[in-house]
Design a protein around this motif. Sequence first.
Motif, PDB file in Angstrom:
ATOM      1  N   ARG A 106       0.805  -1.196  -0.103  1.00  0.00           N
ATOM      2  CA  ARG A 106      -0.030  -0.214  -0.170  1.00  0.00           C
ATOM      3  C   ARG A 106       0.869   1.026   0.066  1.00  0.00           C
ATOM      4  O   ARG A 106       2.066   1.304   0.455  1.00  0.00           O
ATOM      5  CB  ARG A 106      -1.095   0.022   1.048  1.00  0.00           C
ATOM      6  CG  ARG A 106      -0.275  -0.001   2.724  1.00  0.00           C
ATOM      7  CD  ARG A 106      -1.483  -0.058   3.655  1.00  0.00           C
ATOM      8  NE  ARG A 106      -0.811   0.057   5.088  1.00  0.00           N
ATOM      9  CZ  ARG A 106      -1.678  -0.191   6.107  1.00  0.00           C
ATOM     10  NH1 ARG A 106      -2.935  -0.824   5.991  1.00  0.00           N
ATOM     11  NH2 ARG A 106      -1.105  -0.348   7.318  1.00  0.00           N
ATOM     12  N   GLN A 107       0.287   2.407  -0.609  1.00  0.00           N
ATOM     13  CA  GLN A 107       0.996   3.444  -0.920  1.00  0.00           C
ATOM     14  C   GLN A 107       0.327   4.786  -0.312  1.00  0.00           C
ATOM     15  O   GLN A 107      -0.837   4.971  -0.799  1.00  0.00           O
ATOM     16  CB  GLN A 107       1.513   3.612  -2.353  1.00  0.00           C
ATOM     17  CG  GLN A 107       2.233   5.156  -2.741  1.00  0.00           C
ATOM     18  CD  GLN A 107       3.674   4.740  -2.384  1.00  0.00           C
ATOM     19  OE1 GLN A 107       4.529   3.952  -2.927  1.00  0.00           O
ATOM     20  NE2 GLN A 107       4.614   5.608  -1.552  1.00  0.00           N
ATOM     21  N   VAL A 108       0.793   5.706   0.553  1.00  0.00           N
ATOM     22  CA  VAL A 108       0.178   6.763   1.063  1.00  0.00           C
ATOM     23  C   VAL A 108       0.828   7.952   0.125  1.00  0.00           C
ATOM     24  O   VAL A 108       2.059   8.062   0.274  1.00  0.00           O
ATOM     25  CB  VAL A 108      -0.026   7.024   2.259  1.00  0.00           C
ATOM     26  CG1 VAL A 108      -0.518   8.382   2.483  1.00  0.00           C
ATOM     27  CG2 VAL A 108      -0.884   5.904   3.068  1.00  0.00           C
ATOM     28  N   PRO A 109       0.386   8.880  -0.548  1.00  0.00           N
ATOM     29  CA  PRO A 109       1.186  10.271  -1.129  1.00  0.00           C
ATOM     30  C   PRO A 109       2.143  10.568  -0.056  1.00  0.00           C
ATOM     31  O   PRO A 109       1.636  10.890   1.074  1.00  0.00           O
ATOM     32  CB  PRO A 109       0.224  11.111  -1.536  1.00  0.00           C
ATOM     33  CG  PRO A 109      -1.007  10.280  -1.812  1.00  0.00           C
ATOM     34  CD  PRO A 109      -1.230   9.163  -0.696  1.00  0.00           C
ATOM     35  N   GLY A 110       3.414  10.784  -0.510  1.00  0.00           N
ATOM     36  CA  GLY A 110       4.559  11.381   0.586  1.00  0.00           C
ATOM     37  C   GLY A 110       5.110  10.209   1.508  1.00  0.00           C
ATOM     38  O   GLY A 110       5.960  10.843   2.158  1.00  0.00           O
ATOM     39  N   LYS A 111       4.567   8.969   1.361  1.00  0.00           N
ATOM     40  CA  LYS A 111       5.178   8.074   2.256  1.00  0.00           C
ATOM     41  C   LYS A 111       5.930   7.038   1.454  1.00  0.00           C
ATOM     42  O   LYS A 111       5.323   6.787   0.166  1.00  0.00           O
ATOM     43  CB  LYS A 111       4.135   7.633   3.256  1.00  0.00           C
ATOM     44  CG  LYS A 111       3.875   8.777   4.448  1.00  0.00           C
ATOM     45  CD  LYS A 111       2.827   7.895   5.410  1.00  0.00           C
ATOM     46  CE  LYS A 111       2.600   9.085   6.342  1.00  0.00           C
ATOM     47  NZ  LYS A 111       1.638   8.116   7.576  1.00  0.00           N
ATOM     48  N   GLU A 112       6.632   6.038   2.088  1.00  0.00           N
ATOM     49  CA  GLU A 112       6.972   4.851   1.456  1.00  0.00           C
ATOM     50  C   GLU A 112       6.106   3.824   1.415  1.00  0.00           C
ATOM     51  O   GLU A 112       5.295   3.696   2.242  1.00  0.00           O
ATOM     52  CB  GLU A 112       8.303   4.252   2.135  1.00  0.00           C
ATOM     53  CG  GLU A 112       9.722   5.371   1.679  1.00  0.00           C
ATOM     54  CD  GLU A 112      10.893   4.583   2.565  1.00  0.00           C
ATOM     55  OE1 GLU A 112      12.113   5.327   2.493  1.00  0.00           O
ATOM     56  OE2 GLU A 112      10.811   3.455   2.830  1.00  0.00           O
ATOM     57  N   SER A 113       6.036   3.160   0.215  1.00  0.00           N
ATOM     58  CA  SER A 113       5.509   1.764  -0.138  1.00  0.00           C
ATOM     59  C   SER A 113       5.559   1.008   1.080  1.00  0.00           C
ATOM     60  O   SER A 113       6.625   0.779   1.575  1.00  0.00           O
ATOM     61  CB  SER A 113       5.638   1.319  -1.257  1.00  0.00           C
ATOM     62  OG  SER A 113       4.874   0.095  -1.208  1.00  0.00           O
ATOM     63  N   GLU A 114       4.321   0.485   1.805  1.00  0.00           N
ATOM     64  CA  GLU A 114       4.389  -0.589   2.873  1.00  0.00           C
ATOM     65  C   GLU A 114       3.999  -2.009   2.302  1.00  0.00           C
ATOM     66  O   GLU A 114       3.007  -2.089   1.632  1.00  0.00           O
ATOM     67  CB  GLU A 114       3.456   0.007   3.975  1.00  0.00           C
ATOM     68  CG  GLU A 114       3.345  -1.131   5.295  1.00  0.00           C
ATOM     69  CD  GLU A 114       2.647  -0.661   5.994  1.00  0.00           C
ATOM     70  OE1 GLU A 114       1.551   0.230   6.024  1.00  0.00           O
ATOM     71  OE2 GLU A 114       2.513  -1.050   7.237  1.00  0.00           O
ATOM     72  N   GLY A 115       4.960  -2.967   2.608  1.00  0.00           N
ATOM     73  CA  GLY A 115       4.349  -4.281   2.251  1.00  0.00           C
ATOM     74  C   GLY A 115       3.229  -4.649   3.361  1.00  0.00           C
ATOM     75  O   GLY A 115       3.515  -4.662   4.711  1.00  0.00           O
ATOM     76  N   VAL A 116       2.122  -5.160   2.936  1.00  0.00           N
ATOM     77  CA  VAL A 116       0.963  -5.286   3.784  1.00  0.00           C
ATOM     78  C   VAL A 116       0.945  -6.956   4.339  1.00  0.00           C
ATOM     79  O   VAL A 116       0.874  -7.287   5.208  1.00  0.00           O
ATOM     80  CB  VAL A 116      -0.246  -4.815   3.244  1.00  0.00           C
ATOM     81  CG1 VAL A 116      -1.401  -5.493   4.093  1.00  0.00           C
ATOM     82  CG2 VAL A 116      -0.271  -3.282   2.941  1.00  0.00           C
ATOM     83  N   SER A 117       0.872  -7.655   3.144  1.00  0.00           N
ATOM     84  CA  SER A 117       0.917  -9.206   3.236  1.00  0.00           C
ATOM     85  C   SER A 117       1.164  -9.648   2.026  1.00  0.00           C
ATOM     86  O   SER A 117       1.392  -9.435   1.160  1.00  0.00           O
ATOM     87  CB  SER A 117      -0.495  -9.494   3.562  1.00  0.00           C
ATOM     88  OG  SER A 117      -0.784 -10.908   3.745  1.00  0.00           O
ATOM     89  N   CYS A 118       1.669 -11.171   2.162  1.00  0.00           N
ATOM     90  CA  CYS A 118       2.045 -12.086   1.176  1.00  0.00           C
ATOM     91  C   CYS A 118       1.647 -13.396   1.435  1.00  0.00           C
ATOM     92  O   CYS A 118       1.697 -13.816   2.404  1.00  0.00           O
ATOM     93  CB  CYS A 118       3.664 -11.729   0.763  1.00  0.00           C
ATOM     94  SG  CYS A 118       4.797 -11.981   2.041  1.00  0.00           S
ATOM     95  N   ILE A 119       1.499 -14.057   0.323  1.00  0.00           N
ATOM     96  CA  ILE A 119       1.317 -15.489   0.209  1.00  0.00           C
ATOM     97  C   ILE A 119       2.365 -16.181  -0.774  1.00  0.00           C
ATOM     98  O   ILE A 119       2.443 -15.944  -1.641  1.00  0.00           O
ATOM     99  CB  ILE A 119      -0.200 -15.764   0.213  1.00  0.00           C
ATOM    100  CG1 ILE A 119      -0.579 -17.211   0.141  1.00  0.00           C
ATOM    101  CG2 ILE A 119      -0.482 -15.394  -1.269  1.00  0.00           C
ATOM    102  CD1 ILE A 119      -2.108 -17.397   0.412  1.00  0.00           C
ATOM    103  N   SER A 120       2.571 -17.447  -0.222  1.00  0.00           N
ATOM    104  CA  SER A 120       3.603 -18.252  -1.055  1.00  0.00           C
ATOM    105  C   SER A 120       2.698 -18.672  -2.389  1.00  0.00           C
ATOM    106  O   SER A 120       1.627 -18.826  -2.305  1.00  0.00           O
ATOM    107  CB  SER A 120       4.340 -19.481  -0.113  1.00  0.00           C
ATOM    108  OG  SER A 120       3.276 -20.122   0.297  1.00  0.00           O
TER     109      SER A 120
END
Length: 128
Positions: free
Chosen positions: A38-52
């Motif tokens: 997820r990405q908020v303007p002015g902030k770094e992208s954040e990894g939220v979740s992942c699945i193999s």
Amino acid sequence: QLQLVESGGGLVQPGGSLRLSCAASGFTLNSYAIGWFRQVPGKESEGVSCISSSGSSTHYADSVKGRFTISRDSAKNTVYLQMNSLKPEDTAVYYCAAANVGSSYGYTPRWSQEYDYWGQGTQVTVSS
């Protein structure tokens, strides 16, 4: 043409729920680990979740642990992100991404650089 398409975003009140979908076209997701960022303007992208790729392993950011659930449906070639107990700080554009992990069926890539394909994003807004 290889493509990922997110859907399911929208406006929801705090405490509400949304389910995001990430559908693939032009390729099968079976050999790919899938991540949500997820990405908020002015902030770094954040990894939220992942699945193999096998679906046997999942990972969640501390900020969403216990509230979000990632899953995959091979028959529909789709990955889902169920988001419950949403908070205003969850507001962002959410992207799904696919990483070709080969035979590493249980691997859950944590970094955006590991991903090969990206969707266009879907806006999630949590506000009263």
